[in-house]
Scaffold this motif. Sequence first.
Motif, short mmCIF file in Angstrom:
data_model
loop_
_atom_site.label_atom_id
_atom_site.label_comp_id
_atom_site.label_asym_id
_atom_site.label_seq_id
_atom_site.Cartn_x
_atom_site.Cartn_y
_atom_site.Cartn_z
N PHE A 9 0.65 -1.34 0.10
CA PHE A 9 -0.09 0.02 -0.10
C PHE A 9 0.85 1.26 -0.05
O PHE A 9 0.73 2.27 -0.85
CB PHE A 9 -1.00 -0.02 1.09
CG PHE A 9 -1.79 1.17 1.35
CD1 PHE A 9 -2.84 1.41 0.68
CD2 PHE A 9 -1.20 2.27 2.40
CE1 PHE A 9 -3.50 2.79 0.67
CE2 PHE A 9 -2.00 3.51 2.63
CZ PHE A 9 -3.05 3.71 1.85
N ILE A 10 1.93 1.16 0.89
CA ILE A 10 2.70 2.44 1.04
C ILE A 10 3.44 2.68 -0.36
O ILE A 10 3.45 3.76 -0.88
CB ILE A 10 3.77 2.21 2.19
CG1 ILE A 10 2.97 2.17 3.46
CG2 ILE A 10 4.88 3.41 2.13
CD1 ILE A 10 3.69 1.94 4.58
N THR A 12 2.89 1.70 -3.44
CA THR A 12 1.72 1.98 -4.46
C THR A 12 1.57 3.44 -4.44
O THR A 12 1.13 4.38 -5.13
CB THR A 12 0.41 1.26 -4.48
OG1 THR A 12 0.78 -0.12 -4.68
CG2 THR A 12 -0.56 1.52 -5.47
N SER A 13 1.21 3.93 -2.91
CA SER A 13 1.00 5.40 -2.74
C SER A 13 1.80 6.30 -2.88
O SER A 13 1.60 7.32 -3.93
CB SER A 13 0.39 5.58 -1.17
OG SER A 13 -0.49 4.78 -0.86
N TYR A 14 3.07 5.96 -2.95
CA TYR A 14 4.05 6.72 -3.19
C TYR A 14 4.45 6.93 -4.70
O TYR A 14 4.65 7.84 -5.45
CB TYR A 14 5.76 6.37 -2.63
CG TYR A 14 5.61 6.92 -1.14
CD1 TYR A 14 6.24 8.29 -1.04
CD2 TYR A 14 5.31 6.02 -0.05
CE1 TYR A 14 6.58 8.86 0.11
CE2 TYR A 14 5.69 6.83 1.28
CZ TYR A 14 6.12 7.81 1.22
OH TYR A 14 6.62 8.67 2.43
N VAL A 17 1.57 9.12 -6.17
CA VAL A 17 1.86 10.40 -5.80
C VAL A 17 3.05 11.00 -6.91
O VAL A 17 2.75 12.00 -7.62
CB VAL A 17 2.17 10.64 -4.51
CG1 VAL A 17 2.84 12.12 -4.28
CG2 VAL A 17 0.89 10.53 -3.66
#
Length: 58
Positions: A9-10, A12-14, A17
Amino acid sequence: MSLGPYASFIATSYALVTAVVLILIGWIALDYRNQKARLRELEASGIARRSGRGATDF
């Protein structure tokens, strides 16, 4: 560095963004280039910017 069960999740989020920021930078660069070209066209046709003349140029 262990991120535990949320690592995907982390990451993918980075990644998302980063992609959004790069897309925005590209969009701004293209818009800047288009605005400069449009301004050159207007100045070539005889339309001057108000900020380009002094107080005595009325």
